[in-house]
Design a protein around this motif. Structure first.
Motif, PDB file in Angstrom:
ATOM      1  N   ALA A  60      -8.817   3.991  -5.392  1.00 17.75           N
ATOM      2  CA  ALA A  60      -7.854   4.815  -4.648  1.00 17.75           C
ATOM      3  C   ALA A  60      -8.145   4.774  -3.151  1.00 17.75           C
ATOM      4  CB  ALA A  60      -7.922   6.263  -5.163  1.00 17.75           C
ATOM      5  N   ARG A  61      -9.419   4.832  -2.778  1.00 23.07           N
ATOM      6  CA  ARG A  61      -9.769   4.789  -1.356  1.00 23.07           C
ATOM      7  C   ARG A  61      -9.442   3.416  -0.749  1.00 23.07           C
ATOM      8  NH1 ARG A  61     -12.736   9.150   0.313  1.00 23.07           N
ATOM      9  NH2 ARG A  61     -13.449  10.524  -1.372  1.00 23.07           N
ATOM     10  N   HIS A  62      -9.662   2.381  -1.536  1.00 19.85           N
ATOM     11  CA  HIS A  62      -9.312   1.043  -1.053  1.00 19.85           C
ATOM     12  C   HIS A  62      -7.803   0.938  -0.805  1.00 19.85           C
ATOM     13  CE1 HIS A  62      -9.368  -3.315  -0.654  1.00 19.85           C
ATOM     14  NE2 HIS A  62      -8.378  -3.365  -1.549  1.00 19.85           N
ATOM     15  N   SER A  63      -7.000   1.453  -1.758  1.00 19.19           N
ATOM     16  CA  SER A  63      -5.543   1.426  -1.596  1.00 19.19           C
ATOM     17  C   SER A  63      -5.105   2.263  -0.399  1.00 19.19           C
ATOM     18  CB  SER A  63      -4.865   1.948  -2.868  1.00 19.19           C
ATOM     19  OG  SER A  63      -5.150   1.102  -3.965  1.00 19.19           O
ATOM     20  N   LEU A  64      -5.784   3.399  -0.173  1.00 14.63           N
ATOM     21  CA  LEU A  64      -5.451   4.254   0.963  1.00 14.63           C
ATOM     22  C   LEU A  64      -5.730   3.540   2.282  1.00 14.63           C
ATOM     23  CD1 LEU A  64      -4.663   6.993   2.186  1.00 14.63           C
ATOM     24  CD2 LEU A  64      -7.051   7.720   1.888  1.00 14.63           C
ATOM     25  N   HIS A  65      -6.895   2.918   2.395  1.00 16.17           N
ATOM     26  CA  HIS A  65      -7.225   2.205   3.636  1.00 16.17           C
ATOM     27  C   HIS A  65      -6.259   1.053   3.878  1.00 16.17           C
ATOM     28  CE1 HIS A  65     -11.600   3.762   3.071  1.00 16.17           C
ATOM     29  NE2 HIS A  65     -10.844   4.633   3.726  1.00 16.17           N
ATOM     30  N   LEU A  66      -5.846   0.386   2.796  1.00 15.22           N
ATOM     31  CA  LEU A  66      -4.890  -0.721   2.924  1.00 15.22           C
ATOM     32  C   LEU A  66      -3.533  -0.202   3.390  1.00 15.22           C
ATOM     33  CD1 LEU A  66      -4.311  -3.737   2.509  1.00 15.22           C
ATOM     34  CD2 LEU A  66      -3.683  -3.199   0.136  1.00 15.22           C
ATOM     35  N   ALA A  67      -3.076   0.912   2.824  1.00 19.00           N
ATOM     36  CA  ALA A  67      -1.781   1.483   3.216  1.00 19.00           C
ATOM     37  C   ALA A  67      -1.806   1.952   4.667  1.00 19.00           C
ATOM     38  CB  ALA A  67      -1.437   2.652   2.288  1.00 19.00           C
ATOM     39  N   ILE A  68      -2.901   2.546   5.107  1.00 22.00           N
ATOM     40  CA  ILE A  68      -3.019   2.989   6.503  1.00 22.00           C
ATOM     41  C   ILE A  68      -2.992   1.784   7.452  1.00 22.00           C
ATOM     42  CG2 ILE A  68      -4.599   4.035   8.181  1.00 22.00           C
ATOM     43  CD1 ILE A  68      -5.474   5.966   5.960  1.00 22.00           C
ATOM     44  N   ALA A  69      -3.663   0.733   7.038  1.00 26.41           N
ATOM     45  CA  ALA A  69      -3.729  -0.454   7.891  1.00 26.41           C
ATOM     46  C   ALA A  69      -2.387  -1.159   7.996  1.00 26.41           C
ATOM     47  CB  ALA A  69      -4.780  -1.411   7.347  1.00 26.41           C
ATOM     48  N   VAL A  70      -1.646  -1.224   6.900  1.00 28.70           N
ATOM     49  CA  VAL A  70      -0.384  -1.991   6.884  1.00 28.70           C
ATOM     50  C   VAL A  70       0.812  -1.122   7.240  1.00 28.70           C
ATOM     51  CG1 VAL A  70       1.165  -3.384   5.462  1.00 28.70           C
ATOM     52  CG2 VAL A  70      -1.316  -3.609   5.197  1.00 28.70           C
ATOM     53  N   ASP A  71       0.898   0.070   6.641  1.00 27.22           N
ATOM     54  CA  ASP A  71       2.090   0.913   6.812  1.00 27.22           C
ATOM     55  C   ASP A  71       1.955   1.936   7.931  1.00 27.22           C
ATOM     56  OD1 ASP A  71       3.613  -0.135   4.561  1.00 27.22           O
ATOM     57  OD2 ASP A  71       2.078   0.804   3.326  1.00 27.22           O
ATOM     58  N   ASP A  72       0.777   2.081   8.492  1.00 24.37           N
ATOM     59  CA  ASP A  72       0.511   3.031   9.568  1.00 24.37           C
ATOM     60  C   ASP A  72       0.149   4.403   8.983  1.00 24.37           C
ATOM     61  OD1 ASP A  72       0.501   3.570  12.521  1.00 24.37           O
ATOM     62  OD2 ASP A  72       1.884   5.127  11.849  1.00 24.37           O
ATOM     63  N   ILE A 127       2.095   2.798  -0.621  1.00 28.11           N
ATOM     64  CA  ILE A 127       1.926   4.255  -0.589  1.00 28.11           C
ATOM     65  C   ILE A 127       2.127   4.838  -1.983  1.00 28.11           C
ATOM     66  CG2 ILE A 127       2.887   6.409   0.319  1.00 28.11           C
ATOM     67  CD1 ILE A 127       3.438   4.964   2.928  1.00 28.11           C
ATOM     68  N   ASP A 128       3.094   4.282  -2.719  1.00 27.87           N
ATOM     69  CA  ASP A 128       3.278   4.708  -4.115  1.00 27.87           C
ATOM     70  C   ASP A 128       2.003   4.479  -4.929  1.00 27.87           C
ATOM     71  OD1 ASP A 128       5.656   5.952  -4.669  1.00 27.87           O
ATOM     72  OD2 ASP A 128       6.792   4.090  -4.863  1.00 27.87           O
ATOM     73  N   GLU A 129       1.375   3.358  -4.683  1.00 32.88           N
ATOM     74  CA  GLU A 129       0.146   3.026  -5.403  1.00 32.88           C
ATOM     75  C   GLU A 129      -0.977   4.011  -5.056  1.00 32.88           C
ATOM     76  OE1 GLU A 129      -3.063  -0.655  -5.680  1.00 32.88           O
ATOM     77  OE2 GLU A 129      -1.008  -1.053  -5.022  1.00 32.88           O
ATOM     78  N   VAL A 130      -1.065   4.368  -3.764  1.00 31.85           N
ATOM     79  CA  VAL A 130      -2.067   5.357  -3.337  1.00 31.85           C
ATOM     80  C   VAL A 130      -1.842   6.686  -4.055  1.00 31.85           C
ATOM     81  CG1 VAL A 130      -2.909   6.723  -1.401  1.00 31.85           C
ATOM     82  CG2 VAL A 130      -2.438   4.294  -1.087  1.00 31.85           C
ATOM     83  N   ALA A 131      -0.581   7.147  -4.073  1.00 32.09           N
ATOM     84  CA  ALA A 131      -0.266   8.416  -4.731  1.00 32.09           C
ATOM     85  C   ALA A 131      -0.609   8.369  -6.206  1.00 32.09           C
ATOM     86  CB  ALA A 131       1.218   8.735  -4.544  1.00 32.09           C
ATOM     87  N   GLU A 132      -0.246   7.271  -6.846  1.00 32.40           N
ATOM     88  CA  GLU A 132      -0.517   7.137  -8.281  1.00 32.40           C
ATOM     89  C   GLU A 132      -2.005   7.182  -8.583  1.00 32.40           C
ATOM     90  OE1 GLU A 132       0.030   3.800 -11.821  1.00 32.40           O
ATOM     91  OE2 GLU A 132       1.133   3.581  -9.928  1.00 32.40           O
ATOM     92  N   LYS A 133      -2.825   6.512  -7.782  1.00 36.78           N
ATOM     93  CA  LYS A 133      -4.266   6.463  -8.048  1.00 36.78           C
ATOM     94  C   LYS A 133      -4.947   7.800  -7.769  1.00 36.78           C
ATOM     95  CE  LYS A 133      -4.892   1.490  -7.526  1.00 36.78           C
ATOM     96  NZ  LYS A 133      -5.530   0.391  -6.772  1.00 36.78           N
ATOM     97  N   PHE A 134      -4.530   8.485  -6.707  1.00 38.06           N
ATOM     98  CA  PHE A 134      -5.148   9.785  -6.424  1.00 38.06           C
ATOM     99  C   PHE A 134      -4.707  10.846  -7.432  1.00 38.06           C
ATOM    100  CE2 PHE A 134      -6.376   8.035  -2.289  1.00 38.06           C
ATOM    101  CZ  PHE A 134      -7.644   8.577  -2.169  1.00 38.06           C
ATOM    102  N   GLU A 135      -3.464  10.731  -7.939  1.00 33.00           N
ATOM    103  CA  GLU A 135      -3.031  11.639  -9.006  1.00 33.00           C
ATOM    104  C   GLU A 135      -3.882  11.424 -10.261  1.00 33.00           C
ATOM    105  OE1 GLU A 135       1.650  11.810  -7.567  1.00 33.00           O
ATOM    106  OE2 GLU A 135       1.045  10.619  -9.295  1.00 33.00           O
ATOM    107  N   ARG A 136      -4.132  10.166 -10.569  1.00 29.60           N
ATOM    108  CA  ARG A 136      -4.978   9.848 -11.720  1.00 29.60           C
ATOM    109  C   ARG A 136      -6.400  10.382 -11.505  1.00 29.60           C
ATOM    110  NH1 ARG A 136      -6.301   9.936 -16.633  1.00 29.60           N
ATOM    111  NH2 ARG A 136      -7.748   8.301 -17.322  1.00 29.60           N
TER     112      ARG A 136
END
Length: 216
Positions: A60-72, A127-136
């Motif tokens: 989840a943290r990896h997906s979050l850092h990726l989303a911040i880097a790409v999507d702002d 961002i959807d992926e980040v939300a899904e992983k943190f919900e899990r």
């Protein structure tokens, strides 16, 4: 322990207490063995859940850092604010071998894409992926809280049962046995004294009878 009277009734009473104490010790040992077995089963669940939580947290943290880097980071924060809401739990309880443990009744935190509150067109799949992983991850944390609390309470009950068994085995039963031994010795000593006095009285009576015959 109070001083016992050296009587046969008291000896029977103390022996009955020893029997009850030994039965209680055996029952407590059986309960403790069952609790220990249940404890290790739950501990395995806790261990597995912790390992799973560690994996999903890293992902989840990896997906979050990726989303911040790409999507702002602004887009990520906007999506997070749109989905922010409380988590409500109903806490019930159940018994495991007579030990009350919590049961967390909840709805699954994980949601579908259209249930999160933000516009589907306004966020990326990342961002959807980040939300899904943190919900899990949140689902796992809640489940882990339940099992860890159960594990702690079972551990406390095991320790309390162990103290009771030790108190019976090392203190109460030995003291009762020592008391029974003392009563038995006192009874035997008194019986020997009574027998000695009886023989002495019998000798006196026999001497008087012999004296009376001699006088006659």
């Amino acid at each position: 322990m109070e001083q016992a009277k050296p009587t046969r009734m008291e000896l029977i009473r103390v022996k009955n207490q020893i029997k009850l104490a030994e039965q209680g010790k055996d029952l407590l040992r059986q309960k403790m063995d069952a609790l220990i077995q249940e404890f290790f089963l739950i501990m395995k669940d806790v261990s597995d859940s912790r390992s799973e939580l560690e994996v999903i947290d890293v992902s989840a943290r990896h997906s979050l850092h990726l989303a911040i880097a790409v999507d702002d980071s602004v887009a990520v924060r906007s999506a997070a604010l749109a989905t922010r809401r409380g988590v409500f739990l109903d806490i019930a309880r159940k018994n495991i071998m007579g030990v009350p443990v919590p049961v967390l009744e909840k709805k699954v935190i994980s949601k579908g894409t259209f249930e999160r509150g933000y516009s589907v067109l306004g966020v990326s799949g990342r961002i959807d992926e980040v939300a899904e992983k943190f919900e899990r991850e949140l689902d796992l944390i809640i489940a882990l809280a339940e099992t860890e609390t159960s594990l702690r309470r079972l551990g406390e009950e095991i320790q309390m049962n162990r103290r009771r068994v030790n108190a019976l085995e090392q203190v109460m039963i030995p003291e009762l046995k020592e008391m029974a031994k003392g009563i038995k010795i006192a009874i035997e000593e008194r019986e020997r004294e009574d027998l000695f006095r009886l023989k002495k009285v019998k000798k006196i009576i026999n001497r008087r009878k012999q004296a009376e015959k001699a006088g006659a």
